[in-house]
Write an enzyme that holds these catalytic residues in place. Structure first.
Site, mmCIF file in Angstrom:
data_model
loop_
_atom_site.group_PDB
_atom_site.id
_atom_site.type_symbol
_atom_site.label_atom_id
_atom_site.label_comp_id
_atom_site.label_asym_id
_atom_site.label_seq_id
_atom_site.Cartn_x
_atom_site.Cartn_y
_atom_site.Cartn_z
ATOM 1 N N HIS A 170 6.611 6.466 -1.181
ATOM 2 C CA HIS A 170 7.300 5.201 -1.430
ATOM 3 C C HIS A 170 6.429 4.044 -0.975
ATOM 4 O O HIS A 170 5.514 4.218 -0.168
ATOM 5 C CB HIS A 170 8.638 5.163 -0.686
ATOM 6 C CG HIS A 170 8.474 5.138 0.805
ATOM 7 N ND1 HIS A 170 8.275 6.289 1.540
ATOM 8 C CD2 HIS A 170 8.456 4.112 1.681
ATOM 9 C CE1 HIS A 170 8.142 5.959 2.821
ATOM 10 N NE2 HIS A 170 8.237 4.645 2.928
ATOM 11 N N HIS A 229 0.856 -1.189 0.000
ATOM 12 C CA HIS A 229 0.000 0.000 0.000
ATOM 13 C C HIS A 229 0.891 1.238 0.000
ATOM 14 O O HIS A 229 2.097 1.134 0.198
ATOM 15 C CB HIS A 229 -0.910 0.004 1.238
ATOM 16 C CG HIS A 229 -0.115 0.046 2.509
ATOM 17 N ND1 HIS A 229 0.342 -1.091 3.140
ATOM 18 C CD2 HIS A 229 0.349 1.087 3.241
ATOM 19 C CE1 HIS A 229 1.044 -0.745 4.208
ATOM 20 N NE2 HIS A 229 1.064 0.571 4.298
#
Length: 187
Positions: free
Chosen positions: A133, A47
């Protein structure tokens, strides 16, 4: 907000969910990392975190859900997978893939979520700038992380259209994430 008798806090975070093809590419990158050094993140756990709230009373879920609902009209950010990135840079604990946010929509969404959560009294924003990220592997105990990151990824472009509040439960084989509330973004 105080906890009731016997009520334990929950570890909570807000994240963007990833399309299946992007998850598959990221899972492959994590699986390709040196298995003596890295433990890949499970594909269903991949995620893009926008805000880690830490331990919060379960009663805070409603206030957090209202902040997410306020983002429902926000355009879904158009992103692309970038380069491999070790974090933190000096003594890496995670192997990540950076995201390219050429239009700036992800930065605006993250700032909106962050300020909404802060206004609701459930979050203190981090002082450092947001760095988009996705963690694909974690360093194994007692392993020496490398000084440079390698991941051979296609620069997949994608739209991240669902904002989700997750509960994180720690387990010896890795954290388990349970979605509590989700909001679809526009477009």
């Amino acid at each position: 907000m105080s906890l009731g008798a016997g009520e334990r806090p929950w570890r909570l975070f807000v994240a963007l969910d990833l399309p299946p093809g992007v998850r598959a590419a990221l899972a492959a990158a994590g699986a390709a990392a040196d298995p003596d050094v890295w433990r890949p993140v499970a594909p269903d756990s991949l995620h893009l975190t926008l805000a880690f709230l830490g331990s919060r009373p379960p009663a805070d879920v409603e206030a957090i859900a209202r902040v997410l609902e306020a983002q429902a009209g926000t355009p879904a950010p158009r992103l692309a997978l970038g380069d491999a990135l070790l974090l933190p840079p000096r003594r890496a604990r995670v192997l990540t893939v950076a995201l390219e946010d050429s239009g700036g929509a992800l930065g605006e969404l993250q700032a909106g979520v962050s300020s909404g959560l802060e206004a609701a009294g459930v979050y203190t924003p981090e002082r450092r700038p947001y760095r988009a990220h996705i963690t694909v592997a974690r360093v194994r105990p007692h392993a020496q992380p490398p000084r440079a990151a390698e991941a051979h990824l296609e620069r997949l472009a994608f739209s991240a259209g669902r904002l989700t509040l997750y509960r994180s439960q720690l387990h010896p084989k890795g954290s388990r994430y349970s979605p509590l509330r989700a909001v679809s973004l526009a477009g």
